[in-house]
Design a protein around this motif. Structure first.
Motif, PDB file in Angstrom:
ATOM      1  N   UNK A 278      20.133  20.443 -13.992  1.00  0.00           N
ATOM      2  CA  UNK A 278      19.279  19.285 -13.850  1.00  0.00           C
ATOM      3  C   UNK A 278      17.869  19.739 -13.494  1.00  0.00           C
ATOM      4  N   UNK A 279      16.834  19.208 -14.153  1.00  0.00           N
ATOM      5  CA  UNK A 279      15.477  19.652 -13.849  1.00  0.00           C
ATOM      6  C   UNK A 279      15.014  19.144 -12.486  1.00  0.00           C
ATOM      7  N   UNK A 280      14.084  19.864 -11.901  1.00  0.00           N
ATOM      8  CA  UNK A 280      13.475  19.412 -10.653  1.00  0.00           C
ATOM      9  C   UNK A 280      12.610  18.200 -10.933  1.00  0.00           C
ATOM     10  N   UNK A 281      12.253  17.467  -9.880  1.00  0.00           N
ATOM     11  CA  UNK A 281      11.474  16.235 -10.058  1.00  0.00           C
ATOM     12  C   UNK A 281      10.124  16.498 -10.714  1.00  0.00           C
ATOM     13  N   UNK A 282       9.487  17.648 -10.396  1.00  0.00           N
ATOM     14  CA  UNK A 282       8.170  17.920 -10.975  1.00  0.00           C
ATOM     15  C   UNK A 282       8.264  18.372 -12.434  1.00  0.00           C
ATOM     16  N   UNK A 283       9.470  18.668 -12.894  1.00  0.00           N
ATOM     17  CA  UNK A 283       9.664  19.037 -14.283  1.00  0.00           C
ATOM     18  C   UNK A 283      10.028  17.803 -15.090  1.00  0.00           C
ATOM     19  N   UNK A 284       9.901  17.898 -16.391  1.00  0.00           N
ATOM     20  CA  UNK A 284      10.160  16.730 -17.213  1.00  0.00           C
ATOM     21  C   UNK A 284      11.167  16.979 -18.308  1.00  0.00           C
ATOM     22  N   UNK A 285      11.673  15.905 -18.838  1.00  0.00           N
ATOM     23  CA  UNK A 285      12.581  15.915 -19.969  1.00  0.00           C
ATOM     24  C   UNK A 285      11.838  15.367 -21.166  1.00  0.00           C
ATOM     25  N   UNK A 286      12.068  15.946 -22.308  1.00  0.00           N
ATOM     26  CA  UNK A 286      11.555  15.404 -23.560  1.00  0.00           C
ATOM     27  C   UNK A 286      12.741  15.331 -24.507  1.00  0.00           C
ATOM     28  N   UNK A 287      12.967  14.166 -25.066  1.00  0.00           N
ATOM     29  CA  UNK A 287      14.051  13.984 -26.020  1.00  0.00           C
ATOM     30  C   UNK A 287      13.451  13.449 -27.304  1.00  0.00           C
ATOM     31  N   UNK A 288      13.853  14.006 -28.435  1.00  0.00           N
ATOM     32  CA  UNK A 288      13.355  13.494 -29.706  1.00  0.00           C
ATOM     33  C   UNK A 288      14.425  13.656 -30.766  1.00  0.00           C
ATOM     34  N   UNK A 289      14.246  12.933 -31.837  1.00  0.00           N
ATOM     35  CA  UNK A 289      15.216  12.980 -32.925  1.00  0.00           C
ATOM     36  C   UNK A 289      14.721  13.907 -34.018  1.00  0.00           C
ATOM     37  N   UNK A 290      15.685  14.571 -34.665  1.00  0.00           N
ATOM     38  CA  UNK A 290      15.364  15.429 -35.803  1.00  0.00           C
ATOM     39  C   UNK A 290      16.316  15.096 -36.936  1.00  0.00           C
ATOM     40  N   UNK A 291      15.920  15.475 -38.122  1.00  0.00           N
ATOM     41  CA  UNK A 291      16.852  15.351 -39.246  1.00  0.00           C
ATOM     42  C   UNK A 291      17.893  16.452 -39.102  1.00  0.00           C
ATOM     43  N   UNK A 292      18.982  16.326 -39.785  1.00  0.00           N
ATOM     44  CA  UNK A 292      20.033  17.346 -39.763  1.00  0.00           C
ATOM     45  C   UNK A 292      19.469  18.682 -40.249  1.00  0.00           C
ATOM     46  N   UNK A 293      18.648  18.633 -41.276  1.00  0.00           N
ATOM     47  CA  UNK A 293      18.041  19.851 -41.821  1.00  0.00           C
ATOM     48  C   UNK A 293      17.130  20.518 -40.786  1.00  0.00           C
ATOM     49  N   UNK A 294      16.311  19.724 -40.096  1.00  0.00           N
ATOM     50  CA  UNK A 294      15.420  20.283 -39.071  1.00  0.00           C
ATOM     51  C   UNK A 294      16.219  20.903 -37.932  1.00  0.00           C
ATOM     52  N   UNK A 295      17.294  20.252 -37.515  1.00  0.00           N
ATOM     53  CA  UNK A 295      18.138  20.770 -36.448  1.00  0.00           C
ATOM     54  C   UNK A 295      18.742  22.114 -36.854  1.00  0.00           C
ATOM     55  N   UNK A 296      19.211  22.210 -38.097  1.00  0.00           N
ATOM     56  CA  UNK A 296      19.803  23.460 -38.583  1.00  0.00           C
ATOM     57  C   UNK A 296      18.759  24.576 -38.629  1.00  0.00           C
ATOM     58  N   UNK A 297      17.544  24.241 -39.055  1.00  0.00           N
ATOM     59  CA  UNK A 297      16.460  25.232 -39.097  1.00  0.00           C
ATOM     60  C   UNK A 297      16.189  25.754 -37.696  1.00  0.00           C
ATOM     61  N   UNK A 298      16.100  24.841 -36.721  1.00  0.00           N
ATOM     62  CA  UNK A 298      15.836  25.233 -35.341  1.00  0.00           C
ATOM     63  C   UNK A 298      16.969  26.098 -34.794  1.00  0.00           C
ATOM     64  N   UNK A 299      18.203  25.692 -35.026  1.00  0.00           N
ATOM     65  CA  UNK A 299      19.347  26.456 -34.527  1.00  0.00           C
ATOM     66  C   UNK A 299      19.415  27.846 -35.163  1.00  0.00           C
ATOM     67  N   UNK A 300      19.140  27.941 -36.463  1.00  0.00           N
ATOM     68  CA  UNK A 300      19.152  29.243 -37.133  1.00  0.00           C
ATOM     69  C   UNK A 300      18.049  30.141 -36.583  1.00  0.00           C
ATOM     70  N   UNK A 301      16.857  29.550 -36.358  1.00  0.00           N
ATOM     71  CA  UNK A 301      15.752  30.317 -35.791  1.00  0.00           C
ATOM     72  C   UNK A 301      16.110  30.828 -34.395  1.00  0.00           C
ATOM     73  N   UNK A 302      16.743  29.970 -33.590  1.00  0.00           N
ATOM     74  CA  UNK A 302      17.159  30.359 -32.241  1.00  0.00           C
ATOM     75  C   UNK A 302      18.175  31.496 -32.287  1.00  0.00           C
ATOM     76  N   UNK A 303      19.146  31.391 -33.178  1.00  0.00           N
ATOM     77  CA  UNK A 303      20.144  32.451 -33.304  1.00  0.00           C
ATOM     78  C   UNK A 303      19.509  33.770 -33.732  1.00  0.00           C
ATOM     79  N   UNK A 304      18.596  33.721 -34.704  1.00  0.00           N
ATOM     80  CA  UNK A 304      17.954  34.938 -35.208  1.00  0.00           C
ATOM     81  C   UNK A 304      17.041  35.573 -34.167  1.00  0.00           C
ATOM     82  N   UNK A 305      16.362  34.756 -33.370  1.00  0.00           N
ATOM     83  CA  UNK A 305      15.421  35.285 -32.385  1.00  0.00           C
ATOM     84  C   UNK A 305      16.063  35.482 -31.012  1.00  0.00           C
ATOM     85  N   UNK A 306      17.322  35.066 -30.866  1.00  0.00           N
ATOM     86  CA  UNK A 306      18.048  35.155 -29.594  1.00  0.00           C
ATOM     87  C   UNK A 306      17.296  34.446 -28.471  1.00  0.00           C
ATOM     88  N   UNK A 307      16.734  33.284 -28.811  1.00  0.00           N
ATOM     89  CA  UNK A 307      16.037  32.470 -27.812  1.00  0.00           C
ATOM     90  C   UNK A 307      16.613  31.068 -27.858  1.00  0.00           C
TER      91      UNK A 307
END
Length: 141
Positions: A1-30
């Motif tokens: 859970x984030x601290x009070x001074x930190x924030x949450x950002x939630x947004x929607x993506x297309x399935x394709x955008x989500x897959x691109x992000x997940x693949x990038x994360x896996x490849x960069x190990x981030x």
């Protein structure tokens, strides 16, 4: 859970955008958080967005939640020294990068020109010397 001074950002993506992000994360190990935070921090370089933002009609039901929590760079090497880029000498194929680790302690590494460009190495930028065996490689968050 984030601290009070930190924030949450939630947004929607297309399935394709989500897959691109997940693949990038896996490849960069981030994590998604690390990638998206880096993108947000880069926005202050622009007076207007560099690409058109997606509209509500473009988004589907996949959501990505961002929690402001920084994780360390994942590298198998145990000898990682943080420093500041002092010099970048670009050749036709390789680039010589010198990091100042502490006052007057410098390490120099030869890396490919392409790697130096991808890391956006420039004088004054923070970077890491990753020492493995007899090689020193350069990494950046």
């Amino acid at each position: 859970m984030p601290r009070k001074e930190q924030g949450w950002v939630t947004f929607q993506t297309s399935e394709e955008e989500r897959k691109i992000l997940e693949e990038f994360c896996n490849n960069s190990q981030r994590t998604k958080t690390e990638i998206l935070r880096e993108l947000v921090r880069g926005l202050n370089k622009y007076s207007s967005p560099p690409v058109p933002l997606p509209t509500k009609e473009d988004a589907h039901t996949s959501e990505v939640e961002i929690i402001s929590q920084k994780k360390p760079l994942k590298v198998s090497s145990r000898n990682i020294l943080k420093g500041v880029v002092k010099r970048v000498v670009t050749g036709s194929v390789n680039t010589e990068v010198t990091l100042e680790i502490v006052h007057k302690v410098e390490l120099t590494s030869m890396i490919t020109k392409v790697s130096a460009e991808e890391l956006e190495l420039a004088e004054g930028a923070e970077a890491y010397a990753v020492i493995k065996s007899n090689d020193i490689v350069i990494a950046r968050e």
